[in-house]
Write a protein that holds these residues in place. Structure first.
Motif, PDB file in Angstrom:
ATOM      1  N   GLN A  52       0.832  -1.207   0.000  1.00  0.00           N
ATOM      2  CA  GLN A  52       0.000   0.000   0.000  1.00  0.00           C
ATOM      3  C   GLN A  52       0.867   1.257   0.000  1.00  0.00           C
ATOM      4  O   GLN A  52       0.549   2.245  -0.674  1.00  0.00           O
ATOM      5  CB  GLN A  52      -0.931  -0.001   1.212  1.00  0.00           C
ATOM      6  CG  GLN A  52      -2.008  -1.051   1.144  1.00  0.00           C
ATOM      7  CD  GLN A  52      -2.799  -1.152   2.439  1.00  0.00           C
ATOM      8  OE1 GLN A  52      -2.534  -0.450   3.397  1.00  0.00           O
ATOM      9  NE2 GLN A  52      -3.779  -2.046   2.441  1.00  0.00           N
ATOM     10  N   ALA A  56       0.963   4.096  -2.861  1.00  0.00           N
ATOM     11  CA  ALA A  56       0.797   5.514  -2.522  1.00  0.00           C
ATOM     12  C   ALA A  56       1.946   6.348  -3.073  1.00  0.00           C
ATOM     13  O   ALA A  56       1.737   7.459  -3.573  1.00  0.00           O
ATOM     14  CB  ALA A  56       0.685   5.688  -1.012  1.00  0.00           C
ATOM     15  N   LYS A  59       1.326   6.813  -6.753  1.00  0.00           N
ATOM     16  CA  LYS A  59       0.229   7.742  -7.026  1.00  0.00           C
ATOM     17  C   LYS A  59       0.629   9.193  -6.771  1.00  0.00           C
ATOM     18  O   LYS A  59       0.165  10.097  -7.452  1.00  0.00           O
ATOM     19  CB  LYS A  59      -0.996   7.395  -6.184  1.00  0.00           C
ATOM     20  CG  LYS A  59      -1.723   6.180  -6.667  1.00  0.00           C
ATOM     21  CD  LYS A  59      -2.936   5.909  -5.800  1.00  0.00           C
ATOM     22  CE  LYS A  59      -3.666   4.657  -6.261  1.00  0.00           C
ATOM     23  NZ  LYS A  59      -4.816   4.365  -5.403  1.00  0.00           N
ATOM     24  N   THR A  60       1.476   9.417  -5.785  1.00  0.00           N
ATOM     25  CA  THR A  60       1.877  10.785  -5.471  1.00  0.00           C
ATOM     26  C   THR A  60       2.918  11.318  -6.441  1.00  0.00           C
ATOM     27  O   THR A  60       3.224  12.501  -6.431  1.00  0.00           O
ATOM     28  CB  THR A  60       2.454  10.878  -4.051  1.00  0.00           C
ATOM     29  OG1 THR A  60       3.607  10.041  -3.962  1.00  0.00           O
ATOM     30  CG2 THR A  60       1.428  10.506  -3.019  1.00  0.00           C
TER      31      THR A  60
END
Length: 159
Positions: A52, A56, A59-60
């Motif tokens: 996860q 993340a 995605k950032t």
């Protein structure tokens, strides 16, 4: 500044083996990290906390590609004896970051993070004579004067 003859490598055989293994590790994982930045992270359908976290990061837009490129360059430079001291210093922030990451977040990767940081620390110890000029004060010839005889340490004409 110390001449090349005064710059020795402590524990030269051990330093050579550790340097080459660490260089191979950095170079290989750097290429792998760049590939993950381009293709995405391989995580399962129900990713654990580490998966996860990696999703993340992706995605950032975290700079994973550039971190991988930096690791690849540092690993490549570490293969060359003349550039090894610079490459070791370049790898220190990465190794420290990985140590913190595995200590506080991904405990299952301690078996990778601790030797990674230990190799970097050992290599800094082995190549410390190369870094000694960084910590030395100004040389005696630069301390006193220029051709005109002015004092470089201050006085009324100091900036």
């Amino acid at each position: 500044m110390a001449s090349r003859e005064q710059r020795s490598v402590r524990l030269p055989r051990l330093a050579l083996v550790v340097r080459l293994l660490f260089a191979l590790f950095l170079f290989g994982t750097g290429i792998m990290t760049m590939r993950f930045a381009v293709n995405g992270y391989p995580v399962g359908e129900s990713p654990d906390e580490v998966g996860q976290f990696m999703i993340a990061l992706q995605k950032t837009g975290y700079l994973i590609f550039w971190v991988g490129l930096f690791k690849t360059i540092a690993g490549g430079l570490m293969f060359i004896p003349r550039t090894a001291p610079l490459a070791i210093l370049m790898s220190l922030p990465y190794a420290f970051n990985i140590l913190l990451y595995v200590t506080f977040f991904a405990h299952q990767y301690l078996v990778v993070g601790i030797p990674d940081f230990a190799a970097c620390g050992l290599l800094i110890y082995c190549y410390f004579d190369w870094y000694r000029p960084i910590f030395a004060g100004p040389s005696s010839s630069a301390q006193h004067s220029t051709a005109g005889g002015e004092d470089l340490h201050g006085g009324e004409h100091a900036l």
